[in-house]
Design a protein around this motif. Structure first.
Motif, PDB file in Angstrom:
ATOM      1  N   GLY A  54       0.736  -1.293  -0.261  1.00 20.77           N
ATOM      2  CA  GLY A  54       0.090   0.108  -0.233  1.00 20.77           C
ATOM      3  C   GLY A  54       0.881   1.048   0.047  1.00 20.77           C
ATOM      4  N   VAL A  55       1.940   1.348   0.969  1.00 20.59           N
ATOM      5  CA  VAL A  55       2.799   2.424   0.731  1.00 20.59           C
ATOM      6  C   VAL A  55       3.437   2.583  -0.639  1.00 20.59           C
ATOM      7  CG1 VAL A  55       4.705   3.340   1.885  1.00 20.59           C
ATOM      8  CG2 VAL A  55       3.243   2.284   3.216  1.00 20.59           C
ATOM      9  N   ASP A  56       3.789   1.475  -1.241  1.00 26.74           N
ATOM     10  CA  ASP A  56       4.271   1.606  -2.334  1.00 26.74           C
ATOM     11  C   ASP A  56       3.463   2.206  -3.688  1.00 26.74           C
ATOM     12  OD1 ASP A  56       6.273   0.781  -4.470  1.00 26.74           O
ATOM     13  OD2 ASP A  56       4.661  -0.545  -5.248  1.00 26.74           O
ATOM     14  N   ILE A  57       2.097   1.840  -3.464  1.00 29.01           N
ATOM     15  CA  ILE A  57       1.124   2.605  -4.408  1.00 29.01           C
ATOM     16  C   ILE A  57       1.162   3.801  -4.224  1.00 29.01           C
ATOM     17  CG2 ILE A  57      -1.414   2.375  -4.999  1.00 29.01           C
ATOM     18  CD1 ILE A  57       0.479  -0.097  -6.014  1.00 29.01           C
ATOM     19  N   PHE A  58       0.918   4.236  -2.877  1.00 24.46           N
ATOM     20  CA  PHE A  58       1.106   5.708  -2.291  1.00 24.46           C
ATOM     21  C   PHE A  58       2.192   6.297  -3.251  1.00 24.46           C
ATOM     22  CE2 PHE A  58       2.425   9.297   0.423  1.00 24.46           C
ATOM     23  CZ  PHE A  58       1.288  10.052   0.143  1.00 24.46           C
ATOM     24  N   ASN A  59       3.317   5.741  -3.064  1.00 23.28           N
ATOM     25  CA  ASN A  59       4.573   6.417  -3.854  1.00 23.28           C
ATOM     26  C   ASN A  59       4.259   6.593  -5.073  1.00 23.28           C
ATOM     27  OD1 ASN A  59       5.781   6.839  -1.392  1.00 23.28           O
ATOM     28  ND2 ASN A  59       7.768   6.080  -1.725  1.00 23.28           N
ATOM     29  N   GLU A  60       3.758   5.534  -5.709  1.00 23.29           N
ATOM     30  CA  GLU A  60       3.599   5.679  -7.285  1.00 23.29           C
ATOM     31  C   GLU A  60       2.760   6.674  -7.640  1.00 23.29           C
ATOM     32  OE1 GLU A  60       5.271   4.100  -9.181  1.00 23.29           O
ATOM     33  OE2 GLU A  60       6.302   2.495  -8.072  1.00 23.29           O
ATOM     34  N   ILE A  61       1.649   6.984  -6.872  1.00 24.37           N
ATOM     35  CA  ILE A  61       0.702   7.924  -7.248  1.00 24.37           C
ATOM     36  C   ILE A  61       1.412   9.298  -7.033  1.00 24.37           C
ATOM     37  CG2 ILE A  61      -1.222   9.287  -6.404  1.00 24.37           C
ATOM     38  CD1 ILE A  61      -2.311   6.566  -5.210  1.00 24.37           C
ATOM     39  N   ILE A  62       2.127   9.467  -6.106  1.00 23.76           N
ATOM     40  CA  ILE A  62       3.070  10.745  -5.968  1.00 23.76           C
ATOM     41  C   ILE A  62       3.960  10.924  -7.220  1.00 23.76           C
ATOM     42  CG2 ILE A  62       4.824  11.814  -4.600  1.00 23.76           C
ATOM     43  CD1 ILE A  62       2.032  11.915  -3.412  1.00 23.76           C
ATOM     44  N   ASN A  63       4.694   9.813  -7.385  1.00 23.36           N
ATOM     45  CA  ASN A  63       5.316   9.703  -8.649  1.00 23.36           C
ATOM     46  C   ASN A  63       4.670  10.362 -10.036  1.00 23.36           C
ATOM     47  OD1 ASN A  63       8.078   9.316  -9.870  1.00 23.36           O
ATOM     48  ND2 ASN A  63       7.294   7.224 -10.741  1.00 23.36           N
ATOM     49  N   GLY A  64       3.563   9.849 -10.126  1.00 19.48           N
ATOM     50  CA  GLY A  64       2.880  10.382 -11.177  1.00 19.48           C
ATOM     51  C   GLY A  64       2.392  11.710 -11.050  1.00 19.48           C
ATOM     52  N   ILE A  65       1.962  12.276 -10.061  1.00 18.97           N
ATOM     53  CA  ILE A  65       1.556  13.759  -9.921  1.00 18.97           C
ATOM     54  C   ILE A  65       3.069  14.468 -10.164  1.00 18.97           C
ATOM     55  CG2 ILE A  65       1.014  15.497  -8.120  1.00 18.97           C
ATOM     56  CD1 ILE A  65      -0.577  13.243  -6.715  1.00 18.97           C
ATOM     57  N   VAL A  66       4.121  14.142  -9.625  1.00 21.66           N
ATOM     58  CA  VAL A  66       5.387  14.847  -9.803  1.00 21.66           C
ATOM     59  C   VAL A  66       5.656  14.848 -11.181  1.00 21.66           C
ATOM     60  CG1 VAL A  66       8.067  14.668  -9.893  1.00 21.66           C
ATOM     61  CG2 VAL A  66       6.422  14.211  -7.757  1.00 21.66           C
ATOM     62  N   PHE A  67       5.437  13.838 -12.126  1.00 21.16           N
ATOM     63  CA  PHE A  67       5.681  13.865 -13.625  1.00 21.16           C
ATOM     64  C   PHE A  67       4.800  14.763 -14.255  1.00 21.16           C
ATOM     65  CE2 PHE A  67       4.336  11.741 -17.832  1.00 21.16           C
ATOM     66  CZ  PHE A  67       5.389  12.510 -18.349  1.00 21.16           C
ATOM     67  N   HIS A  68       3.471  14.767 -13.957  1.00 22.59           N
ATOM     68  CA  HIS A  68       2.428  15.690 -14.571  1.00 22.59           C
ATOM     69  C   HIS A  68       2.810  16.995 -14.054  1.00 22.59           C
ATOM     70  CE1 HIS A  68      -1.403  16.842 -15.882  1.00 22.59           C
ATOM     71  NE2 HIS A  68      -1.523  17.859 -15.031  1.00 22.59           N
ATOM     72  N   THR A  69       2.921  17.519 -12.934  1.00 26.70           N
ATOM     73  CA  THR A  69       3.049  18.875 -12.502  1.00 26.70           C
ATOM     74  C   THR A  69       4.325  19.396 -13.055  1.00 26.70           C
ATOM     75  OG1 THR A  69       3.927  18.082 -10.356  1.00 26.70           O
ATOM     76  CG2 THR A  69       1.577  18.651 -10.535  1.00 26.70           C
ATOM     77  N   SER A  70       5.469  18.710 -13.133  1.00 25.34           N
ATOM     78  CA  SER A  70       6.851  19.083 -13.431  1.00 25.34           C
ATOM     79  C   SER A  70       6.827  19.279 -15.065  1.00 25.34           C
ATOM     80  CB  SER A  70       7.827  18.301 -13.023  1.00 25.34           C
ATOM     81  OG  SER A  70       7.965  17.126 -13.729  1.00 25.34           O
ATOM     82  N   GLY A  71       6.192  18.390 -15.793  1.00 23.63           N
ATOM     83  CA  GLY A  71       6.297  18.367 -17.088  1.00 23.63           C
ATOM     84  C   GLY A  71       7.683  18.232 -17.525  1.00 23.63           C
ATOM     85  N   PHE A  72       8.323  17.549 -16.771  1.00 17.99           N
ATOM     86  CA  PHE A  72       9.698  17.058 -17.251  1.00 17.99           C
ATOM     87  C   PHE A  72       9.916  15.596 -16.915  1.00 17.99           C
ATOM     88  CE2 PHE A  72      14.044  16.162 -14.981  1.00 17.99           C
ATOM     89  CZ  PHE A  72      14.695  16.470 -16.266  1.00 17.99           C
ATOM     90  N   ALA A  73       9.822  14.877 -15.968  1.00 15.82           N
ATOM     91  CA  ALA A  73      10.007  13.476 -15.751  1.00 15.82           C
ATOM     92  C   ALA A  73       9.573  13.043 -14.262  1.00 15.82           C
ATOM     93  CB  ALA A  73      11.370  13.142 -15.823  1.00 15.82           C
ATOM     94  N   PRO A  74       9.182  11.891 -14.231  1.00 11.60           N
ATOM     95  CA  PRO A  74       8.889  11.125 -12.822  1.00 11.60           C
ATOM     96  C   PRO A  74      10.181  10.973 -12.050  1.00 11.60           C
ATOM     97  CG  PRO A  74       8.959   9.339 -14.441  1.00 11.60           C
ATOM     98  CD  PRO A  74       9.096  10.701 -15.285  1.00 11.60           C
TER      99      PRO A  74
END
Length: 212
Positions: A54-74
């Protein structure tokens, strides 16, 4: 500007044409491991492993958000085209099943005595640090061969501190914390909290905003 590795991963994201039959026996292995532990009545181990996952899935969601908001990379990406299915930008089906049983393996290493010390350190903290460090070393190898990509300087082989702390140590500490909880109610409430947050994250940032 989006990096080449992120664009490659993005092109594979939830592409069903990537399906490969190897994922089916892998999934059966995960089921076998869980049902074996359930048959033995090792519910502490099962729930601890689910907390890890479950904690890994949480991190993966954060990773996806970082990618989208940065427009650079996960923070990390999984652009390899040999996966059966890329679920999120840094999480494929194979990684998913690996993490589903990592918590099982991690709890098998625990001494019965939760207060016992190893080299003067509580055994839970000591083993969590050891497993986290080993996991980081494996990721460094995966990054070196191009299976796992890192594009941010603060999340790299040259500066692995954050990978160690937030990429893995939190996973193992949560796993052991749930494993040692005195009551089943506490374990279930903790799992409920983790997976509720994850469900909300997927609903809002994935289904709602389309960021994942």
């Amino acid at each position: 500007m989006i990096t080449e590795s992120a664009l490659q991963a993005q092109s594979l994201l939830r592409d069903a044409s990537q399906f490969s039959w190897h994922v089916i026996p892998m999934f059966l292995v995960v089921l076998y491991v869980y049902f074996m532990e359930i048959e033995k009545g090792h519910w502490n181990r099962v729930l601890a492993a689910l907390a890890f996952f479950g904690v890994d899935i949480f991190n993966e969601i954060i990773n996806g958000i970082v990618f989208h908001t940065s427009g650079f990379a996960p923070l990390w990406g999984a652009p390899g085209n040999d996966t059966a299915f890329l679920i999120l930008i840094g999480l494929n089906a194979e990684i998913c099943m690996m993490f589903a049983i990592t918590g099982i393996a991690a709890t098998l290493a625990l001494p019965q005595d939760r207060t016992m010390k190893i080299l003067g350190i509580n055994n839970r903290l000591f083993l969590a640090c050891c497993f986290a460090a080993a996991s980081v070393l494996i990721e460094i190898v995966l990054n070196a061969i191009g299976a796992l990509t890192w594009e941010w300087s603060f999340w790299s082989a040259q500066f692995p501190v954050f990978i160690f702390l937030f990429g893995y140590l939190t996973f193992y500490l949560m796993c052991y914390w749930v494993y040692d909880m005195p009551t089943r109610k506490q374990q279930l409430l903790t799992l409920g909290g983790i997976y509720t947050v994850n469900a909300l994250g997927i609903a809002v940032f994935g289904l709602g905003l389309g960021w994942l």
